[in-house]
Design a protein around this motif. Structure first.
Motif, PDB file in Angstrom:
ATOM      1  N   THR A 177      -5.410   6.273   1.386  1.00 51.06           N
ATOM      2  CA  THR A 177      -4.094   6.889   1.567  1.00 51.06           C
ATOM      3  C   THR A 177      -3.293   6.795   0.275  1.00 51.06           C
ATOM      4  O   THR A 177      -3.497   5.897  -0.545  1.00 51.06           O
ATOM      5  CB  THR A 177      -3.294   6.191   2.687  1.00 51.06           C
ATOM      6  N   LYS A 178      -2.383   7.743   0.122  1.00 52.00           N
ATOM      7  CA  LYS A 178      -1.397   7.643  -0.955  1.00 52.00           C
ATOM      8  C   LYS A 178      -0.029   8.031  -0.389  1.00 52.00           C
ATOM      9  O   LYS A 178       0.071   8.924   0.466  1.00 52.00           O
ATOM     10  CB  LYS A 178      -1.764   8.520  -2.146  1.00 52.00           C
ATOM     11  N   ARG A 179       1.000   7.316  -0.823  1.00 50.53           N
ATOM     12  CA  ARG A 179       2.367   7.618  -0.393  1.00 50.53           C
ATOM     13  C   ARG A 179       3.050   8.376  -1.514  1.00 50.53           C
ATOM     14  O   ARG A 179       3.059   7.937  -2.667  1.00 50.53           O
ATOM     15  CB  ARG A 179       3.124   6.339  -0.071  1.00 50.53           C
ATOM     16  N   ASN A 232       5.893  10.972   2.312  1.00 51.27           N
ATOM     17  CA  ASN A 232       4.742  11.473   3.060  1.00 51.27           C
ATOM     18  C   ASN A 232       3.519  10.626   2.756  1.00 51.27           C
ATOM     19  O   ASN A 232       3.356  10.134   1.625  1.00 51.27           O
ATOM     20  CB  ASN A 232       4.429  12.924   2.694  1.00 51.27           C
ATOM     21  N   ILE A 233       2.660  10.481   3.756  1.00 51.68           N
ATOM     22  CA  ILE A 233       1.384   9.784   3.559  1.00 51.68           C
ATOM     23  C   ILE A 233       0.267  10.826   3.546  1.00 51.68           C
ATOM     24  O   ILE A 233       0.134  11.601   4.489  1.00 51.68           O
ATOM     25  CB  ILE A 233       1.151   8.740   4.663  1.00 51.68           C
ATOM     26  N   ARG A 234      -0.479  10.874   2.458  1.00 49.51           N
ATOM     27  CA  ARG A 234      -1.568  11.822   2.300  1.00 49.51           C
ATOM     28  C   ARG A 234      -2.898  11.071   2.331  1.00 49.51           C
ATOM     29  O   ARG A 234      -3.017   9.956   1.805  1.00 49.51           O
ATOM     30  CB  ARG A 234      -1.449  12.589   0.983  1.00 49.51           C
ATOM     31  N   LEU A 235      -3.924  11.697   2.958  1.00 46.62           N
ATOM     32  CA  LEU A 235      -5.255  11.091   3.018  1.00 46.62           C
ATOM     33  C   LEU A 235      -6.024  11.359   1.739  1.00 46.62           C
ATOM     34  O   LEU A 235      -5.944  12.452   1.155  1.00 46.62           O
ATOM     35  CB  LEU A 235      -6.038  11.650   4.208  1.00 46.62           C
ATOM     36  N   GLU A 245       4.389   9.966  -6.974  1.00 49.40           N
ATOM     37  CA  GLU A 245       3.482   9.159  -6.151  1.00 49.40           C
ATOM     38  C   GLU A 245       3.989   7.728  -6.169  1.00 49.40           C
ATOM     39  O   GLU A 245       4.216   7.148  -7.233  1.00 49.40           O
ATOM     40  CB  GLU A 245       2.050   9.231  -6.680  1.00 49.40           C
ATOM     41  N   ARG A 276      -1.011   4.071  -3.877  1.00 53.30           N
ATOM     42  CA  ARG A 276      -2.227   4.592  -3.249  1.00 53.30           C
ATOM     43  C   ARG A 276      -3.171   3.446  -2.918  1.00 53.30           C
ATOM     44  O   ARG A 276      -3.166   2.398  -3.574  1.00 53.30           O
ATOM     45  CB  ARG A 276      -2.932   5.623  -4.122  1.00 53.30           C
ATOM     46  N   GLN A 277      -3.967   3.666  -1.881  1.00 57.28           N
ATOM     47  CA  GLN A 277      -4.991   2.712  -1.485  1.00 57.28           C
ATOM     48  C   GLN A 277      -6.288   3.481  -1.284  1.00 57.28           C
ATOM     49  O   GLN A 277      -6.373   4.349  -0.413  1.00 57.28           O
ATOM     50  CB  GLN A 277      -4.595   2.000  -0.182  1.00 57.28           C
ATOM     51  N   GLY A 300     -10.017   4.572  -0.242  1.00 54.70           N
ATOM     52  CA  GLY A 300     -10.801   4.373   0.973  1.00 54.70           C
ATOM     53  C   GLY A 300     -12.124   3.682   0.683  1.00 54.70           C
ATOM     54  O   GLY A 300     -12.411   3.284  -0.457  1.00 54.70           O
ATOM     55  N   ALA A 310     -11.203   7.071   5.004  1.00 52.58           N
ATOM     56  CA  ALA A 310     -10.216   7.662   4.094  1.00 52.58           C
ATOM     57  C   ALA A 310      -9.328   6.608   3.460  1.00 52.58           C
ATOM     58  O   ALA A 310      -9.029   5.570   4.054  1.00 52.58           O
ATOM     59  CB  ALA A 310      -9.366   8.668   4.846  1.00 52.58           C
TER      60      ALA A 310
END
Length: 648
Positions: free
Chosen positions: A221-223, A58-61, A235, A238-239, A241, A219
């Motif tokens: 993101t983190k996968r 899943n990709i979370r903001l 996790e 993550r990148q 924002g 934003a």
């Protein structure tokens, strides 16, 4: 009996054909199945790999840090502070009620927040964290951390929250943030996905709302890897924002805080503007409120106290409020007459105390009349009849054109909520809106800033700055964004006769510096700082003929809401104008007694960039001013605290 050999051979042939046919069908089916498997596993492999990956990953903001807001000297007006909250995971807690009971001995739990948390737990999956306490103190966080073994499923977390360190001083300018509502989303065509993050906050009013796009940032993101029921397993990456843009306003914190303190106890508004480039140095409305209350969720009692206050603390009166400008409008009428060539500064009008127009008597504020009045005397002593005569001679069209030229009836472009257009009435306006023809009495009323005319304190400051400079000064409130200076267009000339402007300025100087001027009591003593101004008093009720015959009721004998508004506008220094000031005191009575002293004090504070020496005031006022300065310093924020929030 045995079958003949011929029959046996025939049966074998039939069986062999059937077996071959069945085998062929089976072989064909197996071939089709193999081809289908090849198609799915080879040709469609990428698609199915992606579907599998989407089910697993899943990709979370990640919400970005909001941009901060500073004054012209780098003092923080809105900043991000660490915010501590307590969350609970239902499946890890086990007996939720028992855990919350233990938690309540360590942290003060708000009943409403706790009820919302319990309702959210019933709606959410048992492995999702739910906030049970927000904006807790560091001491409470520490107690929870120390007692973690006895609180299964409870986790103390840290995030960022908006804080307004100067509280009410900038509430009407900076505004405040709050959680995204369904109403907020309904106003946006394509909402940013960020807005759907639980508890995400956006600007609601003021600069926070008008510059929301830049302040919000983008934003990250983190996968995360999840299992079949959606629980996060780990996790992956993550990148972060991009943080929102920092804004630097043209406002001066020290002056803004002084003006707010000076307006204490009044329902009033004040604007301080740089005459040379349009920079707004102070924008104040009183009374004010603490915007921090809205960030954490204002209580019903606190909100009711604000809405029930007759002084309307939530209203940004400086830009949203519109008032009859009263006699501060007389410079417009006079300048329109001079430009039209109908009147010269030496022409006189006889003032007997009233003027008959269309079988109606229009009174001067001075019942006995002023006698012979020329332009300077009429502005100096604020004679109404002079301007009645002038207005009837030139007509409303010339007056409304000049008003627009000086910034009235214009919605000025600054990033604040509900900036008012005011009302600069014309013949066409009355026909379209009122369905009536313009009559001479309307022109008479408009000539002294009454009748249909409405202006905001911001518009009055713009008018004064343009009169002082002869330039088309426009208000400017944002100095820079992310350190990049906002462009300042070179103001164009107004195109007015400079001699006519000098006549108006000279008359305004007499208002404050001639013994017969209506604001002589609020003069500035040092020659290099003398101001030029104009008082204004605007009626909010009709005075009947019977009341005039018996004697007009004094303002102090009327209920507060029926008293006249008090206004004053000025620029200073007279010889080399630097600032323009506009003050409106709602139901304050007379402009000379209620608004002019405030405007004079603000002007001196702006020119001296701090408390002026007592010698700047008339000698009879100095003892009172000394006590006033001590009182105001107690109301203003501590300089050490302010410097602690300054950006380096």
């Amino acid at each position: 009996m045995r079958r003949p050999n011929a029959d046996s051979s025939e049966s074998q042939r039939l069986l062999s054909r059937r077996a071959m046919l069945l085998g062929g069908v089976q072989l064909g089916f197996m071939g089709m199945l193999a081809l289908r498997m090849r198609y799915l596993q080879v040709e469609q492999s990428d698609q199915f790999r992606l579907l599998a990956e989407e089910n697993r990953v899943n990709i979370r903001l990640l919400p970005p840090a909001r941009g901060e807001i500073f004054d012209r000297n780098g003092v923080a007006l809105a900043r991000n502070e660490p915010s501590y909250r307590i969350t609970i995971v239902q499946e890890d807690a086990g007996d939720v009620d028992k855990v919350i009971e233990r938690l309540s001995t360590l942290v003060e739990l708000d009943e409403d927040s706790l009820n919302r948390a319990m309702a959210e737990m019933k709606r959410s999956a048992p492995f999702l964290p739910v906030t049970v306490a927000d904006h807790v103190s560091w001491e409470e966080m520490s107690r929870v951390s120390v007692n973690a073994p006895a609180l299964p499923g409870v986790t103390p977390e840290v995030g960022l929250s908006r804080q307004y360190p100067l509280q009410g001083d900038f509430a009407h300018v900076v505004g405040y943030v709050g959680p995204v509502s369904d109403y907020d989303l309904s106003k946006i065509a394509n909402p940013d996905p960020l807005l759907r993050i639980p508890r995400f906050q956006i600007g609601k009013v003021g600069v926070e709302a008008k510059r929301e796009g830049g302040l919000r940032g983008s934003a990250g993101t983190k996968r995360v890897e999840v299992n079949s029921v959606g629980r996060i397993m780990r996790e992956l990456d993550r990148q972060e924002g991009d943080q929102g843009q920092d804004l630097q306003l043209t406002l001066d914190q020290n002056l803004q805080s002084y003006v707010q303190a000076r307006l204490e106890g009044e329902s009033a508004a004040a604007i301080v503007m740089d005459c040379r480039n349009g920079d707004l140095l102070a924008i104040n409305s009183a009374p004010t409120f603490d915007p921090n209350l809205f960030v954490t969720g204002i209580s019903v009692a606190d909100y009711k106290a604000l809405t029930d206050n007759k002084f309307r603390p939530l209203a940004a009166k400086s830009v949203q409020g519109t008032y009859p400008p009263g006699s501060t409008f007389k410079m417009i009428t006079a300048l329109a007459a001079l430009e039209e060539g109908v009147f010269s500064s030496e022409d006189t009008v006889w003032c007997p105390g009233h003027l008959e127009v269309s079988d109606r008597r229009f009174h001067c504020w001075k019942r006995a009349g002023h006698g012979h009045m020329d332009l300077q005397k009429a502005l100096r002593e604020s004679c109404d009849v002079y301007f009645y005569e002038v207005a009837l001679e030139i007509g409303i069209d010339k007056i409304s054109t000049m008003a627009a030229r000086l910034g009235l009836g214009v919605r000025h472009d600054i990033p604040l909520s509900g900036v008012a257009r005011g009302l600069n009435p014309t013949r066409t306006w009355k026909e379209q809106v009122r369905g009536q023809n313009w009559v001479p009495g309307d022109t008479v009323n408009a000539s002294i800033g009454q009748g249909f005319v409405l202006a905001s304190p911001l518009q009055l400051a713009v008018m004064t700055a343009r009169l002082a400079s002869g330039l088309q000064i426009n208000p400017r409130m944002v100095k820079s964004s992310n350190g990049v200076e906002e462009p300042v267009p070179e103001p164009a000339p107004l195109g007015l006769n400079e001699n006519h402007l000098r006549q108006i300025r000279k008359a305004m100087f007499a208002v404050s510096n001639n013994r017969r001027g209506t604001a002589y009591g609020s003069r500035i003593v040092p020659e290099e700082f003398k101001l030029a101004g104009k008082t204004g008093t605007s009626q909010v009720r009709n005075i009947t003929a019977a009341e005039r015959a018996a004697g007009v009721t004094r303002n102090k004998d009327l209920p507060w809401e029926r008293r006249d508004h008090a206004l004053f506008v000025n620029f200073a220094p007279f010889d080399t104008p630097e600032i323009a000031v506009a003050v409106v005191v709602e139901h304050g009575g007379g402009g000379s007694t209620a608004a002019a002293p405030i405007a004079r004090d603000i002007t001196l504070q702006a020119l001296y960039k701090g408390d002026p020496p007592l010698e700047a005031y008339p000698s009879r006022d100095r003892r009172k001013i000394k006590a006033q300065q001590e009182r105001l310093r107690a109301l203003m924020p501590d300089p050490q605290d302010v410097r602690g929030g300054t950006r380096t």
